[in-house]
Motif scaffolding. Sequence first.
Motif, PDB file in Angstrom:
ATOM      1  N   PRO A 443       0.937  -1.216  -0.369  1.00  0.00           N
ATOM      2  CA  PRO A 443       0.232   0.071   0.244  1.00  0.00           C
ATOM      3  C   PRO A 443       1.251   1.580   0.110  1.00  0.00           C
ATOM      4  CG  PRO A 443      -0.537  -1.986   1.790  1.00  0.00           C
ATOM      5  CD  PRO A 443       0.463  -1.979   1.358  1.00  0.00           C
ATOM      6  N   ARG A 444       0.589   2.650  -1.242  1.00  0.00           N
ATOM      7  CA  ARG A 444       1.196   3.777  -0.751  1.00  0.00           C
ATOM      8  C   ARG A 444       1.095   4.341   0.229  1.00  0.00           C
ATOM      9  NH1 ARG A 444       2.185   6.883  -5.440  1.00  0.00           N
ATOM     10  NH2 ARG A 444       1.369   5.428  -6.483  1.00  0.00           N
ATOM     11  N   LYS A 445       0.415   4.341   1.346  1.00  0.00           N
ATOM     12  CA  LYS A 445       0.350   4.615   2.942  1.00  0.00           C
ATOM     13  C   LYS A 445       1.216   4.091   3.544  1.00  0.00           C
ATOM     14  CE  LYS A 445      -2.465   1.143   5.030  1.00  0.00           C
ATOM     15  NZ  LYS A 445      -4.198   1.572   5.890  1.00  0.00           N
ATOM     16  N   HIS A 446       2.018   3.384   3.343  1.00  0.00           N
ATOM     17  CA  HIS A 446       2.895   2.842   4.220  1.00  0.00           C
ATOM     18  C   HIS A 446       4.674   3.009   3.146  1.00  0.00           C
ATOM     19  CE1 HIS A 446       0.765   0.585   6.825  1.00  0.00           C
ATOM     20  NE2 HIS A 446       0.204  -0.167   5.934  1.00  0.00           N
ATOM     21  N   ILE A 447       4.485   3.392   2.350  1.00  0.00           N
ATOM     22  CA  ILE A 447       6.095   4.116   1.588  1.00  0.00           C
ATOM     23  C   ILE A 447       5.799   5.848   1.158  1.00  0.00           C
ATOM     24  CG2 ILE A 447       7.262   3.818  -0.685  1.00  0.00           C
ATOM     25  CD1 ILE A 447       5.327   1.537  -0.763  1.00  0.00           C
ATOM     26  N   GLN A 448       7.018   6.159   2.277  1.00  0.00           N
ATOM     27  CA  GLN A 448       7.581   7.802   1.839  1.00  0.00           C
ATOM     28  C   GLN A 448       8.208   8.757   1.308  1.00  0.00           C
ATOM     29  OE1 GLN A 448       8.083   8.992   6.396  1.00  0.00           O
ATOM     30  NE2 GLN A 448       9.279   8.080   6.298  1.00  0.00           N
ATOM     31  N   GLY A 449       8.712   9.412   0.173  1.00  0.00           N
ATOM     32  CA  GLY A 449       9.610   9.218   0.051  1.00  0.00           C
ATOM     33  C   GLY A 449       9.326   9.640  -2.115  1.00  0.00           C
ATOM     34  N   LEU A 450       8.607   8.698  -2.089  1.00  0.00           N
ATOM     35  CA  LEU A 450       7.510   8.801  -3.263  1.00  0.00           C
ATOM     36  C   LEU A 450       7.813  10.039  -3.933  1.00  0.00           C
ATOM     37  CD1 LEU A 450       4.944   5.477  -3.186  1.00  0.00           C
ATOM     38  CD2 LEU A 450       7.247   5.601  -4.057  1.00  0.00           C
ATOM     39  N   GLU A 451       7.604  10.909  -3.956  1.00  0.00           N
ATOM     40  CA  GLU A 451       7.620  12.095  -4.843  1.00  0.00           C
ATOM     41  C   GLU A 451       8.997  12.846  -5.261  1.00  0.00           C
ATOM     42  OE1 GLU A 451       8.465  12.982  -0.587  1.00  0.00           O
ATOM     43  OE2 GLU A 451       6.770  11.979  -1.603  1.00  0.00           O
TER      44      GLU A 451
END
Length: 460
Positions: A443-451
């Motif tokens: 899930p995207r909510k468990h990954i930070q820094g994709l931006e």
Amino acid sequence: MFAKAFRVKSNTAIKGSDRRKLRADVTTAFPTLGTDQVSELVPGKEELNVVKLYAHKGDAVTVYVSGGNPILFELEKNLYPTVYTLWSYPDLLPTFTTWPLVLEKLVGGADLMLPGLVMPPAGLPQVQKGDLCAISLVGNRAPVAIGVAAMSTAEMLTSGLKGRGFSVLHTYQDHLCPEGRQLDIKKSSYKKLSKFLQQMQQEQIIQVKELSKGVESIVAVDWKHPRITSFVIPEPSPTSQTIQEGSREQPYHPPDIKPLYCVPASMTLLFQESGHKKGSFLEGSEVRMIVINYAKKNDLVDADNKNLVKLDPILCDCILEKNEQHTVMKLPWDSLLTRCLEKLQPAYQVTFPGQEPIVKKGRICPIDITLAQRASNKKVTVVRNLEAYGLDPYSVAAILQQRCQASTTVTPAPGAKDSLQVQIQGNQVHHLGWLLLEEYQLPRKHIQGLEKAPKPGKKK
């Protein structure tokens, strides 16, 4: 067991009858070994010695040495394989994996604690308390230690992977290992010991000195040399060796992660009527139902406005601030429930496919992607916290190296105990995001820094 030097009592060649008995004992202790494998482990004619010794704590141990290498040891009538034997038969025992940083502690005599375990995608091997197990390192299937399970797999998961997991008996690089650091040079491409030593010294793996006239001795070994640390046992082919089901590479499936709430001491009075005590874990829906039932049971719903709840002494103590104790007498339902959730301690439950849930306090750390500048102003992508989601940093690094056609390294994560980070040359956030989101289905909510991915048209 062998973390410190031991005292040898005797060293004798094994008798024929004892050799046959040893084979029978090996067959009984390790029924997964075939007849040919038992004969290979305990050869019929090659040199086989019985070494009786006393460990540093006084335990009487019998070690069986074949070709100069310790292959088995016996303690209190129980037979155990050494790491040398497990290198030849890596699937002999159920294997648990830990991080390379932990090995030094095990060699020093420490037991393996459950927080140091790595959760593989296929889940932990199923064992019972007292079962003999092998321990390997992430990125290398060659076992580096053997130990006895301090609890069953089910109990490990129920504990939230906390506490002592294995009583370690023997490790790679302990004092039993030096007894077997011998090579059969005649079976290698060097043929002669002098040529082998010369080559190893040229590569700075060892240091050789002539301590006495005509006798060369190895005085130092660089155990951290890449040629040694990168050594892995080749994966056996299905035609040459049957691979046990539990050791096969399994496709990755993301864990199910569920937020929970833990009852602190300050909230026990509110939850005790529903049978929950300090330290109980609850889902948000359960918390809401308990609070609603409490209010209704104690006639706290305002008779004139059903949307308001009167605060009794217990609710006041549990959810109000000190400066509100004498000013706030009622709260709307949504405010009451929100405040209650905020006062509870955060926790979470992680369930890997086919495994019992693991519950931990706090909030699960997201997979963290950052960009950093290195020498010559070169940009690198760094990703951390893969382990919390059952991902092997070494496997992720290998995949990214192929996908990105860029160099990757795996290093200890600064400030994080027994955790690793993957570093990839260049801005590879786009490739990393695709791997985590599309292939691993995290899930995207468990990954930070994709931006931080490079914008179209811009250089990485």
